[in-house]
Design a protein around this motif. Structure first.
Motif, PDB file in Angstrom:
ATOM      1  N   PHE A   2       0.842  -1.192   0.000  1.00 14.79           N
ATOM      2  CA  PHE A   2       0.000   0.000   0.000  1.00 14.79           C
ATOM      3  C   PHE A   2       0.879   1.244   0.000  1.00 14.79           C
ATOM      4  O   PHE A   2       1.961   1.242   0.555  1.00 14.79           O
ATOM      5  CB  PHE A   2      -0.883   0.037   1.258  1.00 14.79           C
ATOM      6  N   GLY A   3       0.351   2.321  -0.591  1.00 11.65           N
ATOM      7  CA  GLY A   3       1.068   3.587  -0.455  1.00 11.65           C
ATOM      8  C   GLY A   3       1.077   4.427  -1.700  1.00 11.65           C
ATOM      9  O   GLY A   3       0.536   4.063  -2.736  1.00 11.65           O
ATOM     10  N   ARG A   4       1.736   5.574  -1.562  1.00  6.16           N
ATOM     11  CA  ARG A   4       1.864   6.535  -2.649  1.00  6.16           C
ATOM     12  C   ARG A   4       3.321   6.968  -2.739  1.00  6.16           C
ATOM     13  O   ARG A   4       3.964   7.209  -1.726  1.00  6.16           O
ATOM     14  CB  ARG A   4       0.983   7.758  -2.391  1.00  6.16           C
ATOM     15  N   GLU A   5       3.823   7.055  -3.955  1.00  2.00           N
ATOM     16  CA  GLU A   5       5.169   7.556  -4.205  1.00  2.00           C
ATOM     17  C   GLU A   5       5.061   8.769  -5.100  1.00  2.00           C
ATOM     18  O   GLU A   5       4.315   8.764  -6.078  1.00  2.00           O
ATOM     19  CB  GLU A   5       6.027   6.503  -4.910  1.00  2.00           C
ATOM     20  N   VAL A   6       5.790   9.819  -4.759  1.00  2.00           N
ATOM     21  CA  VAL A   6       5.793  11.035  -5.562  1.00  2.00           C
ATOM     22  C   VAL A   6       7.237  11.447  -5.787  1.00  2.00           C
ATOM     23  O   VAL A   6       8.049  11.427  -4.872  1.00  2.00           O
ATOM     24  CB  VAL A   6       5.029  12.177  -4.853  1.00  2.00           C
ATOM     25  N   GLY A   7       7.552  11.807  -7.019  1.00  2.00           N
ATOM     26  CA  GLY A   7       8.892  12.274  -7.353  1.00  2.00           C
ATOM     27  C   GLY A   7       8.802  13.373  -8.383  1.00  2.00           C
ATOM     28  O   GLY A   7       7.767  13.557  -9.017  1.00  2.00           O
ATOM     29  N   GLY A   8       9.888  14.096  -8.566  1.00  2.00           N
ATOM     30  CA  GLY A   8       9.856  15.173  -9.548  1.00  2.00           C
ATOM     31  C   GLY A   8      11.237  15.617  -9.949  1.00  2.00           C
ATOM     32  O   GLY A   8      12.232  15.290  -9.301  1.00  2.00           O
ATOM     33  N   LEU A   9      11.281  16.342 -11.053  1.00  2.00           N
ATOM     34  CA  LEU A   9      12.527  16.881 -11.573  1.00  2.00           C
ATOM     35  C   LEU A   9      12.218  18.197 -12.254  1.00  2.00           C
ATOM     36  O   LEU A   9      11.235  18.312 -12.992  1.00  2.00           O
ATOM     37  CB  LEU A   9      13.150  15.912 -12.585  1.00  2.00           C
ATOM     38  N   GLY A  10      13.041  19.189 -12.024  1.00  2.00           N
ATOM     39  CA  GLY A  10      12.869  20.483 -12.666  1.00  2.00           C
ATOM     40  C   GLY A  10      14.137  20.907 -13.370  1.00  2.00           C
ATOM     41  O   GLY A  10      15.241  20.683 -12.874  1.00  2.00           O
ATOM     42  N   LEU A  11      13.985  21.472 -14.544  1.00  4.11           N
ATOM     43  CA  LEU A  11      15.106  21.994 -15.316  1.00  4.11           C
ATOM     44  C   LEU A  11      14.747  23.399 -15.776  1.00  4.11           C
ATOM     45  O   LEU A  11      13.585  23.701 -16.027  1.00  4.11           O
ATOM     46  CB  LEU A  11      15.375  21.124 -16.542  1.00  4.11           C
ATOM     47  N   GLY A  12      15.742  24.220 -15.934  1.00  4.46           N
ATOM     48  CA  GLY A  12      15.459  25.553 -16.423  1.00  4.46           C
ATOM     49  C   GLY A  12      16.722  26.346 -16.637  1.00  4.46           C
ATOM     50  O   GLY A  12      17.817  25.935 -16.259  1.00  4.46           O
ATOM     51  N   LEU A  39      14.989  36.355 -19.982  1.00  8.15           N
ATOM     52  CA  LEU A  39      14.416  35.384 -20.902  1.00  8.15           C
ATOM     53  C   LEU A  39      14.785  34.012 -20.357  1.00  8.15           C
ATOM     54  O   LEU A  39      15.960  33.711 -20.162  1.00  8.15           O
ATOM     55  CB  LEU A  39      14.961  35.543 -22.317  1.00  8.15           C
ATOM     56  N   GLY A  40      13.789  33.208 -20.076  1.00 12.37           N
ATOM     57  CA  GLY A  40      14.072  31.908 -19.468  1.00 12.37           C
ATOM     58  C   GLY A  40      13.134  30.833 -19.942  1.00 12.37           C
ATOM     59  O   GLY A  40      12.114  31.086 -20.593  1.00 12.37           O
ATOM     60  N   GLY A  45       8.629  18.457 -13.971  1.00 17.16           N
ATOM     61  CA  GLY A  45       7.845  17.234 -14.111  1.00 17.16           C
ATOM     62  C   GLY A  45       7.670  16.541 -12.778  1.00 17.16           C
ATOM     63  O   GLY A  45       8.582  16.510 -11.955  1.00 17.16           O
ATOM     64  N   THR A  46       6.477  16.012 -12.558  1.00 16.89           N
ATOM     65  CA  THR A  46       6.215  15.238 -11.350  1.00 16.89           C
ATOM     66  C   THR A  46       5.611  13.900 -11.734  1.00 16.89           C
ATOM     67  O   THR A  46       4.864  13.798 -12.716  1.00 16.89           O
ATOM     68  CB  THR A  46       5.248  15.973 -10.398  1.00 16.89           C
ATOM     69  N   ASN A  47       5.948  12.880 -10.985  1.00 16.13           N
ATOM     70  CA  ASN A  47       5.415  11.538 -11.172  1.00 16.13           C
ATOM     71  C   ASN A  47       4.788  11.078  -9.872  1.00 16.13           C
ATOM     72  O   ASN A  47       5.319  11.329  -8.801  1.00 16.13           O
ATOM     73  CB  ASN A  47       6.530  10.551 -11.560  1.00 16.13           C
ATOM     74  N   SER A  48       3.675  10.375  -9.993  1.00 14.15           N
ATOM     75  CA  SER A  48       2.982   9.891  -8.813  1.00 14.15           C
ATOM     76  C   SER A  48       2.466   8.483  -9.089  1.00 14.15           C
ATOM     77  O   SER A  48       1.896   8.224 -10.140  1.00 14.15           O
ATOM     78  CB  SER A  48       1.818  10.828  -8.492  1.00 14.15           C
ATOM     79  N   GLY A  65       7.387  26.016 -20.009  1.00 15.43           N
ATOM     80  CA  GLY A  65       7.090  27.264 -20.689  1.00 15.43           C
ATOM     81  C   GLY A  65       8.201  28.285 -20.570  1.00 15.43           C
ATOM     82  O   GLY A  65       9.299  27.997 -20.107  1.00 15.43           O
ATOM     83  N   PHE A  66       7.882  29.499 -21.010  1.00 15.70           N
ATOM     84  CA  PHE A  66       8.857  30.578 -21.092  1.00 15.70           C
ATOM     85  C   PHE A  66       8.546  31.691 -20.101  1.00 15.70           C
ATOM     86  O   PHE A  66       7.404  31.902 -19.722  1.00 15.70           O
ATOM     87  CB  PHE A  66       8.876  31.157 -22.514  1.00 15.70           C
ATOM     88  N   VAL A  67       9.598  32.413 -19.736  1.00 10.75           N
ATOM     89  CA  VAL A  67       9.504  33.560 -18.843  1.00 10.75           C
ATOM     90  C   VAL A  67      10.143  34.749 -19.563  1.00 10.75           C
ATOM     91  O   VAL A  67      11.255  34.630 -20.075  1.00 10.75           O
ATOM     92  CB  VAL A  67      10.259  33.305 -17.514  1.00 10.75           C
ATOM     93  N   PHE A  68       9.422  35.864 -19.629  1.00  7.75           N
ATOM     94  CA  PHE A  68       9.941  37.097 -20.205  1.00  7.75           C
ATOM     95  C   PHE A  68       9.783  38.184 -19.151  1.00  7.75           C
ATOM     96  O   PHE A  68       8.746  38.251 -18.501  1.00  7.75           O
ATOM     97  CB  PHE A  68       9.136  37.519 -21.439  1.00  7.75           C
TER      98      PHE A  68
END
Length: 135
Positions: A2-12, A39-40, A45-48, A65-68
């Protein structure tokens, strides 16, 4: 099990071209004023996964997405005789962010759902710290 697993990764990444005017002192040491553009690109991303002991299900979500934007900074740089330089700055900035959200589940991918681009209407504080070498 039983249970829940959550993970994630961010790039930028963020590109900030700008110029500095030295108000007091002589470059590269002194008090400066600097307008900058921003400009970025960001992707988070997250996984569950969830298991009830019988079935296992999962989903993944990507926000990308983009940042201005633009910012104004004021700061001080000190260059030591050995070539080491230390910089600290503070300022205000505004930006516009356009993000798309994509979600997929174990049942298959869901259609890409562009979120409404939103604009930050206020100014947000910026802090800049730097350590470098002059030659």
């Amino acid at each position: 099990l039983f249970g829940r697993e959550v993970g994630g990764l961010g790039l930028g990444g963020l590109f900030q071209p700008g110029i500095a005017w030295f108000l007091i002192g002589r470059a590269p040491t002194g008090l400066w004023l600097s307008p900058k553009l921003e400009l970025g690109y960001v992707s988070i991303g997250t996984n569950s996964t969830f298991s009830d002991g019988v079935m296992k299900s999962g989903s993944s979500t990507t926000n990308a997405g983009f940042v201005f934007g633009a910012q104004g900074m004021v700061g001080y740089t000190h260059a030591f005789d050995i070539g080491l330089s230390v910089q600290l700055g503070v300022g205000l900035g505004v930006n516009y962010t356009a993000i798309n959200t994509t979600t997929a589940t174990t049942a298959g991918p869901l259609p890409t759902q562009p979120t409404q681009p939103f604009t930050f209407l206020g100014s947000f504080g910026r802090i800049s710290a730097g350590l470098g070498w002059n030659f």
